[in-house]
Scaffold this motif. Structure first.
Motif, short mmCIF file in Angstrom:
data_model
loop_
_atom_site.label_atom_id
_atom_site.label_comp_id
_atom_site.label_asym_id
_atom_site.label_seq_id
_atom_site.Cartn_x
_atom_site.Cartn_y
_atom_site.Cartn_z
N LEU A 86 3.57 10.28 -7.23
CA LEU A 86 4.51 10.60 -8.31
C LEU A 86 3.77 10.86 -9.62
N VAL A 87 2.75 10.06 -9.92
CA VAL A 87 1.96 10.27 -11.14
C VAL A 87 1.25 11.62 -11.09
N VAL B 276 12.57 15.06 -5.26
CA VAL B 276 12.45 13.61 -4.99
C VAL B 276 13.76 13.08 -4.40
N ASN C 56 0.83 -1.21 0.00
CA ASN C 56 0.00 0.00 0.00
C ASN C 56 0.86 1.26 0.00
N ARG C 57 1.99 1.21 0.72
CA ARG C 57 2.88 2.37 0.76
C ARG C 57 3.45 2.64 -0.62
N TYR C 58 3.91 1.59 -1.31
CA TYR C 58 4.48 1.78 -2.64
C TYR C 58 3.42 2.27 -3.63
N LEU C 59 2.20 1.76 -3.51
CA LEU C 59 1.12 2.23 -4.38
C LEU C 59 0.82 3.70 -4.13
N LEU D 294 2.96 5.97 -2.96
CA LEU D 294 4.06 6.76 -3.50
C LEU D 294 3.97 6.86 -5.01
N ALA D 295 3.59 5.76 -5.66
CA ALA D 295 3.44 5.77 -7.12
C ALA D 295 2.34 6.73 -7.54
N ALA D 296 1.24 6.74 -6.80
CA ALA D 296 0.12 7.64 -7.11
C ALA D 296 0.54 9.10 -6.96
#
Length: 311
Positions: free
Chosen positions: A12-13, A162, A3-6, A8-10
């Motif tokens: 960044l997008v 970043v 969930n943390r990586y998701l 962070l990805a969101a």
């Protein structure tokens, strides 16, 4: 962890597509203050050191970066490294004087030195005095990549931010960061275990000042000018406000705090003094009702929900 990586990805997008919908200079201002607030968070949130003079590193580095770009024509990243290095050296020198004190004594020492730096820059010829340093050029990145327009320059500022936040995360989650937190919570106990707290606080001060210097250099290149306002106590107060609002001792706190304050200032600029009044009212509300800041309170709320679900 997933969930943390998701998450962070969101984020960044969203950051990548944001300049298509929001004015790029506003976004770059937020990113600059994310780095600046993170630098203050490293000191107060993790080392327990309240600095009232963080703007001296920020503003001095802005002048130095601008002066390098105006007089040498070197590539932009070299000028930013120069501003960052000056911030680090200043942090080391201030730390040698201040870290032997704590609490209000440390805060007053940093404030006094910051006022001296303000006066020094006011009298210096290269800063332009009260007129400030104008028309700071944006040279090419790495000597050949042209980022002169704000839209493309935003992505360079985003990349630097970043990297700076990743470095901040690495610092606070390293053995060094753990010792810093232990010093913040119980310095005599840490000293009794054989550590030298003053040395750790001095390194933290130097790293914090370097990050503030990087933020100042970026600010000078985003707006292409540097003024005495960048060195003033008001800017130090604003970064304290951002960090407290977002949440001390958290990775996301400075990001959230910077975004809220910059967006609020941008929206309320048309109302003049109402921007300052609203900041005061929000800070009072945070102190009274949200002492852990926005991120801290949200995290506590999520923990309570999980605890309730587990039962």
């Amino acid at each position: 962890m997933m969930n943390r990586y998701l998450g962070l990805a969101a984020i960044l997008v969203l950051a990548l597509i944001a300049p298509f919908f929001i004015y790029s200079v506003t976004l770059m201002t937020i990113l600059v203050f994310v780095i600046f607030a993170s630098s203050f968070n490293l000191l107060l949130g993790y080392a327990g050191l309240l600095s009232f003079g963080q703007a001296m590193f920020f503003g001095t580095a802005a002048y130095v970066t601008g002066h390098i770009l105006k007089t040498t024509g070197v590539s932009l990243e070299i000028a930013l490294l120069g501003g960052t290095l000056v911030g680090a050296v200043m942090g080391l020198l201030v730390g040698l004087v201040a870290v032997r004190r704590s609490g209000i004594q440390f805060a007053m020492i940093t404030f006094a030195i910051a006022q001296f730096v303000y006066f020094l820059l006011l009298q210096s010829e290269f800063t332009g005095g009260e007129d400030g340093m104008q028309r700071i050029p944006r040279t090419e990145i790495f000597g050949f990549i042209d980022l002169s327009d704000n839209f493309s320059f935003y992505y360079f500022v985003l990349a630097v931010t970043v990297l700076a936040v990743a470095l901040f995360y690495r610092i606070v989650h390293s053995p060094f960061g753990e010792v810093l937190k232990a010093i913040r919570d119980n310095e005599p106990r840490v000293e009794s275990l054989g550590f030298k707290p003053d040395r750790y606080k001095l390194v933290a001060m130097t790293l914090s000042a370097a990050m503030a210097g990087l933020a100042g250099g970026l600010k000078a290149t985003v707006f292409q000018f540097a003024t005495l306002t960048d060195v003033s106590w008001a800017v130090s107060g604003e970064v304290i406000f951002m960090t407290l609002l977002g949440g001390l001792g958290t990775l996301a706190g400075p990001m959230v705090g910077a975004a809220i304050v910059i967006a609020l200032n941008d929206f309320l600029a048309q109302f003049g003094e109402w921007a300052l009044i609203s900041q005061g009212a929000i800070l009072l509300a945070v102190i009274l009702f949200f002492r852990r800041g926005v991120v801290g309170e949200l995290a506590a709320f999520v923990r309570r929900l999980k605890a309730g679900g587990a039962k």
